[in-house]
Design an enzyme around this catalytic site. Sequence first.
Site, PDB file in Angstrom:
ATOM      1  N   GLY A   1      38.622  36.611  39.892  1.00 26.21           N
ATOM      2  CA  GLY A   1      39.035  37.871  40.519  1.00 26.21           C
ATOM      3  C   GLY A   1      38.011  38.349  41.533  1.00 26.21           C
ATOM      4  O   GLY A   1      38.376  38.887  42.593  1.00 26.21           O
ATOM      5  N   ASP A   2      36.741  38.138  41.228  1.00 21.31           N
ATOM      6  CA  ASP A   2      35.677  38.548  42.169  1.00 21.31           C
ATOM      7  C   ASP A   2      35.762  37.721  43.445  1.00 21.31           C
ATOM      8  O   ASP A   2      35.554  38.233  44.554  1.00 21.31           O
ATOM      9  CB  ASP A   2      34.284  38.347  41.551  1.00 21.31           C
ATOM     10  CG  ASP A   2      34.146  39.043  40.214  1.00 21.31           C
ATOM     11  OD1 ASP A   2      34.890  40.003  39.972  1.00 21.31           O
ATOM     12  OD2 ASP A   2      33.292  38.613  39.414  1.00 21.31           O
TER      13      ASP A   2
END
Length: 370
Positions: free
Chosen positions: A324-325
């Site tokens: 997600g980062d």
Amino acid sequence: NIIPVNNSFHTTTPRRFSIRSNSFSKMAAPKDYRLLCLENPLLDIQAFGNQELLDKYGLKANDAILAEEKHQGLFEDLLQNYDAKLIAGGAAQNTARGAQYLLPPNSVVYLGGVGDDKYAAILHDAVKQAGLRVEYRVDPKINTGRCGVVITGHNRSMCTELGAANHYDLEHLKKPEVWSLVENAEVYYVGGYHFTVCPPAIMELAKQAASGNKPFILSLSAPFICQFFKEPLDASAPYWDYVIGNEGEAAAYAESHGLNTTDVKEIAKALANLPKENTQRKRVAIITQGTEPTIVAIQGEDEVKEYPVHSIDPAKINDTNGAGDAFAGGFAAGVVEGKSIEESIHMGQWLAKLSIQELGPSYPFPKQAY
Ligand code: 26A
């Protein structure tokens, strides 16, 4: 300044060389450090674990929490018994490294708090490789923060002891050499995990963005932020130009804000249409859903769009810690470069695909060209 070693398009293009006119342009070179990120620098102590380990510390298979008394032994346990690896982490720091991966050298600067110890040295090595500039608030009396990451299958359970990251403060942000970076930046990215640390710093960046009509990107970061840090989160909401979350964070937001729906598209719509300070930009809400399509809602628009993720052979997945980062990093790079939403999502998904093939929240070097 650190020049990363790589073969990408950007670094082989001289900074003042204009492709369009095929000549050296008289126009000013693109500014340095156009993207400024803030959050909690952490060292990930990551291992492949099992249900027994999760049960021992009362951890859910897929979660992000702050460490309590009962988690104290986890870090040693991971190192001693599970062959844990030390990997640079901290969600927005992963995003910042990711955005820098796609942008020209000297594009991204990251702020947060660390100690003066061997863990901070590992972080310095990682950001150096990524070409990311960091302006850390160094606290010599407190350890660099640690995040125990237990990987089971495609899940990751994260348990964080913030340490020196918890001592980031306005004083550091307002130091002239740091504040001038804030003023110079054109896009801001804040990891929602920082609501546990210094909401006033977040608000300073948010207001700086709005007053200059510059994009402010916020990541919801984790369900517990939506649930237990609702007040500072909501205070910053009018300043969000882009809000990014995953399906679990969207659900936690909906529940804690009485939205009465579990439909991800409806939640995205509600986020996009919250009141907004800077009315010159329509808010965009982006919800990722693992291997399911990414959902995008735009303020005032009825249609909610879906963008399928880039397919990958499951055998190539190392772990999903930091996926997600990485998505947020690619997306933020797109925003910095003024790309369309569609293209920015594509950049995010491209970078997420690279990251999940690495160990932890990392990117392949030498660099792959986008
Ligand atoms: C305040 N908390 C809990 C945290 C974090 C965090 N980063 C900042 N603050 N808890 C976990 N992380 C980071 O999330 C990354 C994966 O998305 C981990 O360090 C990991 O690299």
